[in-house]
Write an enzyme that holds these catalytic residues in place. Structure first.
Site, PDB file in Angstrom:
ATOM      1  CG  ASP A 102      27.932  19.032  33.224  1.00 46.09           C
ATOM      2  OD1 ASP A 102      29.092  18.532  32.837  1.00 46.09           O
ATOM      3  OD2 ASP A 102      27.217  18.581  34.178  1.00 46.09           O
ATOM      4  CD  GLU A 103      25.471  21.019  36.978  1.00 50.29           C
ATOM      5  OE1 GLU A 103      24.592  21.492  37.721  1.00 50.29           O
ATOM      6  OE2 GLU A 103      26.022  19.850  36.885  1.00 50.29           O
TER       7      GLU A 103
END
Ligand code: ACM
Length: 677
Positions: A311-312
């Site tokens: 993620d991210e």
């Protein structure tokens, strides 16, 4: 003060009676099929259990734990009579898998009659689930403790029902994890998603790469022995343990010991600063490192699934590194997303070699990855549907972020099959495996983690276990609060911790007025605490403010709103409701005078003085509004304007707290001005 206590005790019980309009079984999650019987099974000192059919060590220890828990709940030290028929007869056809499998049979049937109870299941895993149902059924009655006569046939709606616990931002010790595993088992959750590494700390001992914890943690991490102990503890309770090592983003802690893995030049500190460093996905040395690391961790964590985060990924370091940009262009990639997909494909092959299936956050979704992977949706329900449409299995976490401090009802309203997923074909729907609540640990400590997770987690557990049509919110709150009490008997501290923390704030002063204030406030929602925190978070700072102590959701405010609703709907005629509303309002109006001396005396409470003043003003405004309503006399415009101004003031968060009784008081003020004589 004693009078105030008596009044409050009366109010609490009266309000509870309003919420509990229907007699019901206090079960959470609600079983798939419940047929009430007549009569009840008394739970007495001679209570006993007998097991036939398949017997394994895990079942034996489960039965022992069940009896101990029933004894804690009832306070009865059991002394079964030898030769007497067992109170509870248990039969499992088969044992359990040594390593719990996704989709292993958890069904059971429980029949309780006034003469005895029977619990049967195809596997001993189903017995685990049924015993938890039995524990929830036992309640205090006029003649003693008893379980109602009932026939329950139950199985889960989804096979993957998890809770993520982040142990990177704040380290969570083993004993705290274990009591949370007990809580998870009590509400039939079956996956601990253990978020073990992030920017702020690497928490697992690696014998191959000791500097991961040696330099990448503050000295707090789990030894491999402790990890095995937690996995065994979870397995005994029917819970799989999925490790997450979040890469290539969220990985600063790796670079303190192994800076060559990073895409930039460092040096790095756990505290951070500068742009978020990420793993260099272009160097062969990165993959050699990950080959060895994953081989070690794949042996340590026996579950078939392995979470790689994903993620991210803030691509700034990739953008800034000319070698990485050259690699991207040389390999015909368009952008950083393509490089992450390349990284994930390489990772997936390493995992497959170690007999693991890859799980990742929804950013990993990419057609180049094999359909065997699992995509965990956190950015919205549409990503779950998008994954299923492309043939990928998925888990829903969007809507189940417990750290956002939402009320239970808001989590409860989100169903894995609603929203975008409602349009999936039956075949695509089968790819939705379930979901996970998430407890990110930026703002919690071992002291208050339980109250951030519980009791709201029970509501997510119900969403994932019970039939989709189980949605009644009033019933949910009644049952959640009943289960919440049971959970403290398991050793969770979600209610008692608040009391300890209030005592810390108050020194040895009486905390009654402080509790009255704590009962009507909630922490600010979503990520507003982040935006209020000026500068980077110090993860070693004490978390001892009112916001750290209070419950995410105010029961008092919800009950008070319901009372006002009842009163308004009666055309201001329901005198019983009005009397209760008046008692609350008066207790709030008068509370500031009692609390104020204390607020001045302790540094931890000074910031709460304006909140206490607002509550007092709201109490006074509400009482005046009722006076106008009683006299059927419209409140003057000037008064209304003044009250609405103070209501606007009270709506603003102060000390990161929200006063949750503003809206119903506003309703009374507006009603009092709107009436005609
Ligand atoms: C996430 O919350 N970044 C998965």
């Amino acid at each position: 003060m004693r009078n105030l206590l008596i009044v409050l005790a009366f109010l609490s019980s009266a309000l509870f009676a309003v919420a509990q309009s229907q007699p019901q079984l206090n079960l959470m999650p609600m079983p798939a099929n419940v047929q009430p019987g007549t009569g009840q099974l008394p739970i007495t000192q001679s209570f006993s259990v007998a097991v036939t059919g398949s017997h394994d060590a895990s079942l034996d220890s489960e039965v022992q734990r069940f009896v101990a828990q029933l004894s804690r709940q009832t306070g009865i030290p059991f002394r079964p009579k030898s030769g007497a028929a067992p109170t509870l007869q248990i039969h499992a056809d088969h044992g359990r898998q040594a390593v719990q499998k996704l989709g292993e049979d958890e069904s059971y049937e429980l029949t309780i009659a006034d003469s005895g109870a029977n619990l049967t299941a195809p596997t001993s895993l189903g017995i685990l689930r049924g015993l938890q149902t039995f524990l929830q059924l036992v309640e205090i009655a006029p003649t003693g403790f008893a379980a109602p006569a009932v026939t329950i046939k139950d199985q889960p709606r989804f096979p993957w029902r998890g809770t993520l616990i982040d142990v990177s931002r704040h380290f969570i010790p083993i004993d705290v994890l274990k009591r949370n595993l007990d809580g998870m088992a009590a509400v039939k959750l079956n996956v601990l998603h253990w978020h073990l590494s992030d920017d702020q700390g690497f928490r697992v001992e690696s014998k191959v790469f000791p500097k991961l914890t040696g330099m990448g943690s503050d000295g707090m991490f789990y030894t491999q022995g402790e990890i095995r102990d937690v996995i065994a503890y979870a397995h005994d309770r029917g819970i799989r343990v999925i490790p997450e090592f979040d890469i290539p983003g969220h990985s600063r802690s790796w670079f303190l010991g192994y800076p060559d893995l990073s895409s930039g030049s460092g040096p790095y500190t756990l505290e951070g600063g500068g742009i978020d460093p990420i793993i260099d996905a272009t160097r062969e040395s990165t993959y050699k490192f990950l080959e060895k690391f994953i081989a070690e961790m794949a042996k340590l964590f026996p579950d078939a699934y392995f979470h790689i985060g994903g993620d991210e990924v803030d691509g700034k370091q990739w953008d800034a590194n000319p070698q990485i940009q050259t690699f991207i262009h040389a390999h015909g990639m368009k952008n950083n997303q393509d490089l992450q997909a390349y990284f994930n494909q390489r990772l997936q092959k390493i995992l497959a070699k170690n007999h693991k299936t890859m799980v990742g956050w929804d950013e990993i979704l990419h057609p180049d990855l094999p359909k065997t992977i699992i995509v965990q949706s956190w950015r919205g329900q549409q990503s779950l549907a998008a994954a299923a449409k492309q043939g990928y299995s998925g888990l829903l976490s969007f809507g189940y972020y417990l750290d956002l401090m939402w009320p239970a009802a808001r989590h409860y309203a989100i169903d894995p099959m609603s929203d975008a997923a409602a349009t999936l074909t039956p075949e695509e729907k089968r790819l939705v495996l379930g979901g996970e609540s998430c407890q990110w640990a930026e703002w919690l400590t071992p002291e208050n983690i339980d109250s951030h997770i519980w009791p709201r987690n029970a509501v997510v557990a119900e969403r994932l276990w019970s039939p989709q049509q189980v949605t009644d919110v009033a019933s949910m709150y009644t049952r959640m609060n009943a289960v919440s009490l049971d959970l403290e008997f398991l050793g969770l501290t979600h209610r008692s911790a608040r009391m300890h923390m209030l005592h810390r704030m108050a020194g040895n002063a009486d905390i009654t007025p402080l509790r009255l204030l704590a009962d009507v406030v909630e922490p600010v929602k979503d990520y507003n605490r982040w935006s209020d925190a000026k500068g980077p978070i110090d993860f070693h700072a004490p978390l001892t403010r009112m916001i750290d102590a209070v419950y995410p959701e105010s029961d008092t405010a919800r009950h008070f709103s319901d009372l006002v609703k009842t009163y308004v709907q009666s055309g201001y005629k329901d005198q019983a409701a009005e009397a209760q509303i008046r008692m609350w309002l008066a207790s709030w109006r008068d509370n500031d005078a009692r609390l104020h001396p204390l607020l001045d005396q302790t540094f931890l409470l000074q910031e709460d003085a304006p909140v206490s003043q607002d509550l007092s003003a709201l109490g006074a405004a509400g009482l005046q509004a009722l006076d106008y309503l009683d006299k059927a006399q419209p409140a003057p415009d000037s008064w209304k304007t003044q009250q609405l101004a103070l209501i606007e003031q009270a709506k603003k968060p102060k000390a990161d707290l929200l006063l949750m009784v503003v809206a119903p008081v506003q309703q009374l003020v507006e009603a009092s001005a709107a009436q005609h004589n």
